[in-house]
Design a protein around this motif. Structure first.
Motif, PDB file in Angstrom:
ATOM      1  N   ALA A   1      -5.614   1.862  -0.840  1.00 46.64           N
ATOM      2  CA  ALA A   1      -4.470   1.998  -1.762  1.00 46.64           C
ATOM      3  C   ALA A   1      -4.240   0.752  -2.604  1.00 46.64           C
ATOM      4  O   ALA A   1      -3.427   0.776  -3.531  1.00 46.64           O
TER       5      ALA A   1
ATOM      6  N   THR B   1      -3.244   6.788   3.958  1.00 48.52           N
ATOM      7  CA  THR B   1      -2.739   5.414   3.849  1.00 48.52           C
ATOM      8  C   THR B   1      -1.229   5.381   4.041  1.00 48.52           C
ATOM      9  O   THR B   1      -0.706   4.424   4.616  1.00 48.52           O
ATOM     10  N   ASP B   2      -0.522   6.404   3.578  1.00 46.01           N
ATOM     11  CA  ASP B   2       0.930   6.459   3.795  1.00 46.01           C
ATOM     12  C   ASP B   2       1.251   6.495   5.287  1.00 46.01           C
ATOM     13  O   ASP B   2       2.155   5.793   5.769  1.00 46.01           O
TER      14      ASP B   2
ATOM     15  N   ALA C   1       0.826  -1.212   0.000  1.00 46.45           N
ATOM     16  CA  ALA C   1       0.000   0.000   0.000  1.00 46.45           C
ATOM     17  C   ALA C   1       0.857   1.257   0.000  1.00 46.45           C
ATOM     18  O   ALA C   1       0.498   2.266  -0.620  1.00 46.45           O
ATOM     19  N   TYR C   2       1.995   1.206   0.689  1.00 47.58           N
ATOM     20  CA  TYR C   2       2.847   2.391   0.781  1.00 47.58           C
ATOM     21  C   TYR C   2       3.433   2.778  -0.575  1.00 47.58           C
ATOM     22  O   TYR C   2       3.505   3.963  -0.913  1.00 47.58           O
TER      23      TYR C   2
ATOM     24  N   SER D   1      -1.708   5.344  -3.555  1.00 45.14           N
ATOM     25  CA  SER D   1      -1.619   5.665  -2.135  1.00 45.14           C
ATOM     26  C   SER D   1      -1.976   7.140  -1.946  1.00 45.14           C
ATOM     27  O   SER D   1      -1.987   7.922  -2.900  1.00 45.14           O
ATOM     28  N   GLN D   2      -2.248   7.509  -0.714  1.00 46.06           N
ATOM     29  CA  GLN D   2      -2.589   8.896  -0.400  1.00 46.06           C
ATOM     30  C   GLN D   2      -2.129   9.186   1.021  1.00 46.06           C
ATOM     31  O   GLN D   2      -1.650   8.289   1.723  1.00 46.06           O
TER      32      GLN D   2
ATOM     33  N   ALA E   1       0.349   3.021   6.714  1.00 44.33           N
ATOM     34  CA  ALA E   1       1.222   1.962   6.201  1.00 44.33           C
ATOM     35  C   ALA E   1       2.617   2.048   6.810  1.00 44.33           C
ATOM     36  O   ALA E   1       3.201   1.026   7.183  1.00 44.33           O
TER      37      ALA E   1
ATOM     38  N   VAL F   1      -5.184  -0.332   4.946  1.00 46.91           N
ATOM     39  CA  VAL F   1      -4.569   0.492   3.891  1.00 46.91           C
ATOM     40  C   VAL F   1      -4.755  -0.111   2.506  1.00 46.91           C
ATOM     41  O   VAL F   1      -4.903   0.628   1.527  1.00 46.91           O
TER      42      VAL F   1
ATOM     43  N   SER G   1       2.154   1.934  -3.490  1.00 49.69           N
ATOM     44  CA  SER G   1       1.129   1.921  -4.531  1.00 49.69           C
ATOM     45  C   SER G   1       0.988   3.288  -5.198  1.00 49.69           C
ATOM     46  O   SER G   1       1.074   4.333  -4.542  1.00 49.69           O
TER      47      SER G   1
END
Length: 376
Positions: free
Chosen positions: A256, A211-212, A201-202, A207-208, A215, A252, A204
């Motif tokens: 993401a 989520t960062d 997810a990090y 991601s946003q 993650a 996450v 991806s």
């Protein structure tokens, strides 16, 4: 900075919270289908404990104990038929990620009927399902924190997730005390999966900021706790950290998504019924080695959390972790042959197109084929 974040998840987290199963179930329904596997929740006493709590709270129950590793769509159909026939208005999921995924699929199928593959592949949509109370006993998939239910179609061997907000559990009880009896090989596999969810997810492409943030914390918690609990199953503080890392990982990826690592593993466990975490470990070094150029800053950040210095030693840190967890099996050890690579490649492009597109380096068919071959 523009983004949207929505995840209606209700988490009840902490040691001893499994004592609330009956109370939380009673707030969701009056007749529960208990979905679990065939052995572990019976041997641990969790199943009997759950049935007793439900009865005490006035919730009747029916048992469906046929959730298997890498659950099948046919299993989901069987469970949904029982849920409908028995008039169940609630699904209680007990066990690892496979039990939770099967339960979420059953909760969806019981309401919607028809061919679930049409929903999995987006030909049909629905926002209805029975409410799910999720009680995970492994800390890996994060299924308690998202609206995904991964299942395999036995006719096509497509392993793909049903995704909809209706199957986000109405309540998830995450009790670290339920995790401590996991055998070390199971812990290694699910713990590595938890780490990989957060890493996927990090890095991806979708991601946003939220989520960062989650993650990175999930990666930090997993990196700090996984080896500790692997070495000492009574380290409850570390169990708490790993459980939270797992749940964050599930949350996450709901927003993401996953990237090429998970996208490439699903065909492997779809074809050979391989253990998911072991498949991830077999593919991770080659996938990440080919990915550094696409997101060097984020990979450097992950490397530092794992004890490295920058993106150049990230793959070495992953290999070191895989070694410490004794996850050194190759795809070849799992039964994959070079003659399987064309099928794996095409199936990956079929079921995991979004995951491949989200990866920081968008692999071509040839690159995917090369990574599979290297991992044998």
């Amino acid at each position: 900075m523009n983004f949207q974040y929505y995840l209606p998840v209700n988490l009840v987290f902490g040691r001893g919270k499994a004592d609330l199963i009956g109370e939380k179930a009673a707030s969701l329904g009056k007749r529960a289908l208990i979905v679990t596997g065939g052995r572990s929740t019976k041997e641990s006493g969790l199943l009997a404990r759950t049935e007793e709590q439900l009865k005490k709270e006035g919730v009747s129950s029916v048992l469906f104990d046929r959730a298997e590793p890498n659950p099948l769509t046919t299993t989901v159909y069987e469970g949904a038929e029982i849920a409908s026939g028995e008039g169940c208005d609630l699904v209680v999921a007990l066990g690892g990620g496979s039990s939770l995924d099967a339960a979420k699929g059953i909760a969806f199928q019981a309401v919607n009927g028809g061919d679930i593959n049409e929903y999995i592949f987006g030909k049909k949509v629905s926002d209805k399902a029975l409410p799910v109370l999720a009680v995970p006993t492994t800390c890996g998939t994060g299924s308690e924190g998202n609206g995904f239910a991964v299942m395999t179609n036995p006719d096509t061997l497509d392993k793909k997730s049903l995704r909809c907000s209706a199957i986000v559990p109405a309540c998830s009880i995450i009790d670290p005390l339920l995790m401590t009896t996991m055998p070390k090989p199971v812990l290694a596999s699910v713990g590595f999966d938890a780490l990989c969810h957060n890493m996927d997810a990090y890095i991806s492409a979708i991601s946003q900021p939220l989520t960062d943030i989650m993650a990175l914390e999930g990666i930090r918690l997993a990196a700090d706790s996984l080896i500790k609990v692997y070495k000492d199953s009574q380290d409850l503080d570390s169990w708490e950290k790993l459980c939270l890392a797992s749940t964050l990982g599930g949350m996450v990826i709901n927003t993401a998504g996953v990237t090429a690592l998970h996208g490439m593993e699903h065909p492997v466990s779809g074809l050979k019924n391989a253990i998911h975490g072991k498949g991830l470990a077999a593919l991770a070094p080659s996938v990440y080695e080919a990915s550094i150029k696409g997101s060097p800053e984020k990979i450097a950040a992950m490397s530092k959390i794992l004890g490295g210095k920058d993106e150049s030693d990230f793959v070495d840190r992953i290999k070191n972790l895989i070694g410490e967890l004794k996850l050194m099996e190759t795809l070849g050890d799992m039964g994959i042959k070079e003659t399987d690579v064309p099928w794996l490649t095409e199936n990956c492009m079929k079921i995991s197109a979004a995951s491949i597109a989200n990866h920081p380096v968008v692999f071509s068919r040839e690159e995917i084929r090369d990574i599979y071959t290297k991992s044998i």
